[in-house]
Design a protein around this motif. Sequence first.
Motif, short mmCIF file in Angstrom:
data_model
loop_
_atom_site.label_atom_id
_atom_site.label_comp_id
_atom_site.label_asym_id
_atom_site.label_seq_id
_atom_site.Cartn_x
_atom_site.Cartn_y
_atom_site.Cartn_z
N TYR A 43 31.14 -51.31 96.02
CA TYR A 43 31.48 -50.44 94.89
C TYR A 43 32.03 -51.23 93.70
CZ TYR A 43 30.68 -45.97 97.26
OH TYR A 43 30.11 -44.89 97.87
N TYR A 44 31.95 -52.54 93.77
CA TYR A 44 32.40 -53.36 92.63
C TYR A 44 31.27 -53.37 91.61
CZ TYR A 44 35.01 -57.03 90.26
OH TYR A 44 35.75 -57.75 89.35
N ILE A 45 31.45 -52.62 90.56
CA ILE A 45 30.35 -52.33 89.65
C ILE A 45 30.16 -53.46 88.61
CG2 ILE A 45 29.45 -50.63 88.01
CD1 ILE A 45 29.91 -49.56 90.84
N PRO A 46 28.93 -53.90 88.43
CA PRO A 46 28.67 -54.94 87.43
C PRO A 46 29.09 -54.51 86.03
CG PRO A 46 26.77 -54.68 88.84
CD PRO A 46 27.71 -53.56 89.17
N ILE A 153 16.40 -58.98 87.27
CA ILE A 153 17.48 -58.56 86.40
C ILE A 153 18.77 -58.95 87.13
CG2 ILE A 153 18.63 -56.60 85.32
CD1 ILE A 153 15.93 -55.13 85.51
N LEU A 154 19.60 -59.74 86.48
CA LEU A 154 20.79 -60.22 87.17
C LEU A 154 22.03 -59.44 86.75
CD1 LEU A 154 20.41 -64.10 87.06
CD2 LEU A 154 19.93 -62.53 88.95
N ALA A 155 22.79 -59.05 87.75
CA ALA A 155 24.04 -58.35 87.47
C ALA A 155 25.11 -59.38 87.09
CB ALA A 155 24.50 -57.58 88.71
N ILE A 211 22.34 -50.96 91.84
CA ILE A 211 23.42 -51.35 90.95
C ILE A 211 23.63 -52.87 90.99
CG2 ILE A 211 25.66 -51.30 92.20
CD1 ILE A 211 24.84 -49.07 89.32
N HIS A 212 23.42 -53.46 92.17
CA HIS A 212 23.65 -54.91 92.29
C HIS A 212 22.37 -55.73 92.08
CE1 HIS A 212 27.79 -54.37 93.48
NE2 HIS A 212 27.41 -53.49 94.38
N GLN A 213 21.25 -55.18 92.52
CA GLN A 213 20.00 -55.94 92.41
C GLN A 213 18.89 -55.06 91.86
OE1 GLN A 213 19.41 -57.49 96.38
NE2 GLN A 213 21.10 -58.93 96.19
N PRO A 214 19.01 -54.67 90.62
CA PRO A 214 18.02 -53.72 90.08
C PRO A 214 16.63 -54.33 90.01
CG PRO A 214 19.50 -54.51 88.35
CD PRO A 214 20.02 -55.06 89.63
N GLN A 215 15.63 -53.49 90.28
CA GLN A 215 14.24 -53.93 90.16
C GLN A 215 13.76 -53.76 88.73
OE1 GLN A 215 12.57 -55.45 92.71
NE2 GLN A 215 14.64 -55.33 93.57
#
Length: 699
Positions: A43-46, A153-155, A211-215
Amino acid sequence: MNTSNTFYQTTPESDITYLKGVGPRRGAVLKAHGIHTIRDLLYYIPRKYLDRTLVMSINQLRIGDEAVVIGKVLATGSKKTRNRSFFQVTISDGSGMLTCVWFRHSPWITEKFTEGELVAFYGKVEFYNGLKLVHPDFDLLDTGEDPVNTGQILATYPSTGELKSVGFDSRGFRRVIRNVFSALDQFPVDPIKDLSLSLPLITLTDALKTIHQPQCQEDIPKALYRLKFEEHFFFQLLMALRRKVLREIVGRVFDQQGAYVKEMYEKLPFKLTDAQIKVLREIRSNLKSPSQMNRLLQGDVGSGKTVVAMLTAALVIGNGAQVAVMAPTEILAEQHLAGFTTFCDLVDIQIVLLKGGIRGDQRQDILDDIRTGKTQLVVGTHALIQEDVVFKDLGLIIVDEQHRFGVDQRKSLMDKGWSPEMLVMTATPIPRTLAITYHGDMDVSVIDELPSGRKTIKTTVVKPTRLPKVYDFIRKEISQGRQCFVVYPVIEESEKPDIEAAETGYRYLKEKIFNASSVGYINGRMKTDERTEQMRKFERNETQILVATTVIEVGIDIPNATVMVVENAERFGLAQLHQLRGRIGRGAHQSFCILVERKKTENGRQRLKVMERTIDGFQIADEDLAMRGPGEFFGTQQSGYAKSRIVNFREDGAVIQQARHAAFEIVDRDPHLTATAHRNLRKRFTDRYQSMLDLVNIG
Ligand code: ADP
Ligand code: MG
């Protein structure tokens, strides 16, 4: 069953320390930042995303571009010219070379980059001996993380110096989250999966992965919405369940007109505003009904809350019960006494002030009169609910300021068998999104209209050099019979330098600027008698200028005062400035607020601009929320929710409404959350709000 496997199983509840790549030392730092378990990490949001489509090639950069550049580090080094020293990093992306510079850099930055390493830089392109990125933000990448070549896409994650010192910059977070994804045997159970809500909610697992590794970019808002919804939903569930419990408390029925309310109404020296009448009607419906009233009365400074509270009290008293008015401080209690007394005198309601300083026989007499019911309205502080204060029949408690009744206090009142109605008054306008969250278990009434005939207050920010002009202006106002406040910031009444500044200012104004006999002075550390004396003098226009610390903030009503000078205005918060300004503009004359800015700060300037722009308390509250976040509105209470980085009260209005609607509907159908479909929901809810379940009744 394979025991060794069970032993090593990684679940959302697993301690963060045991995750690959963490360990005790780094684990401790993560924990200090609120990340205790795998779940917390998930839940640690970018903070934002580094997207291939945003990356520019070096040979295309132009001066002024806000650039995102990815390149390999070619060289680093500290340099010194005649007048400045700086640190620079030169990178190449195949299309060209670019230098990034840091002037006045922190020492750690020189250690940060290694030759050959892949780094993303974000910054503005400027011209200093060629194109440079000056003080860019940056993000170290791993091999294979180059979004240009891999289409990723990198967080990027929020971090702190302490987190970075143990490797948790964005790259560190990305690594460890990759480890979570490969180690996790099972994603967290989706607690709202079975609720069949007709909202576009993706599954929790999908949301967390995205949220962490979006496509792709388009997936991100959906994932954010899903996580925001969950956060608001659980809080609204708490509110819905509490409200259910509060609603079920059997309350009093006050359905008689009684002896006072009509007469008081007719004797009022003004006509109530439509907003006041609307709110009184809302209150009245609570009083008539057999369940306990829990109502928040919101209204801007000067909107006329006191008379509304008083008419409510008169109705309850007319039904034979007593009323207590509780204020957070003695000063405020005294001011309320004055406010209520003018109305009580119209119809001969017996009112008394109960405060800490009163002892012996005098106190005994007061207590006796409360016990026998001779006293109908009691004003005081929290001391009112002490054991030796016994009411004959307490029917209504009016609480001042959002300082809310603690659950314990509420209980202790119930236990005494009073079950009084509850009206909470607040002069601090709260943005609507906050009102329905933090006061989500109460009914909310808003007086959204000022009595007519009020002139708007003219507000100006001035530099100290303008003060001679300001003093001339004050003299002119005084010569026309008006009065003036000069306020100094004393943030806590015990702060010595602040008090000294106020005292010096007072003496200066009295001896050098104005006629000595016209200047009065109050501060919060003075003895009550002395303070009262000073207030009286000002009220009777025996002094025309009142120098004060912030003790005059709330409640004082002197319609003849038309000027408010706030010294060091940049030190005050918006809510406070708004309260202060509310002390003027209460009579028929044009009023003026002069904010003296002595020290320039970015935030201070912004606040003062807001004050110049508007006098609308709700608008000011919105701005305040945007600048400071919700924590400031409500202290540390419920801060877990308020601090959650995914929550943004300024933007989440619609999500909050949807979450609230869903939560209340569920509690309506299943008030104890015992249905099978609500099993996961209940489990997760009780885990999360463990410490706040005392007013909640679930299966
Ligand atoms: P608040 O507590 O909301 O800041 P007050 O109750 O102190 O405001 O009211 C501010 C002033 O306006 C008081 O002098 C009060 O008597 C007066 N007042 C209240 N209601 C009205 C009204 N409807 N018309 C004119 N004056 C009013
Ligand atoms: Mg009732």
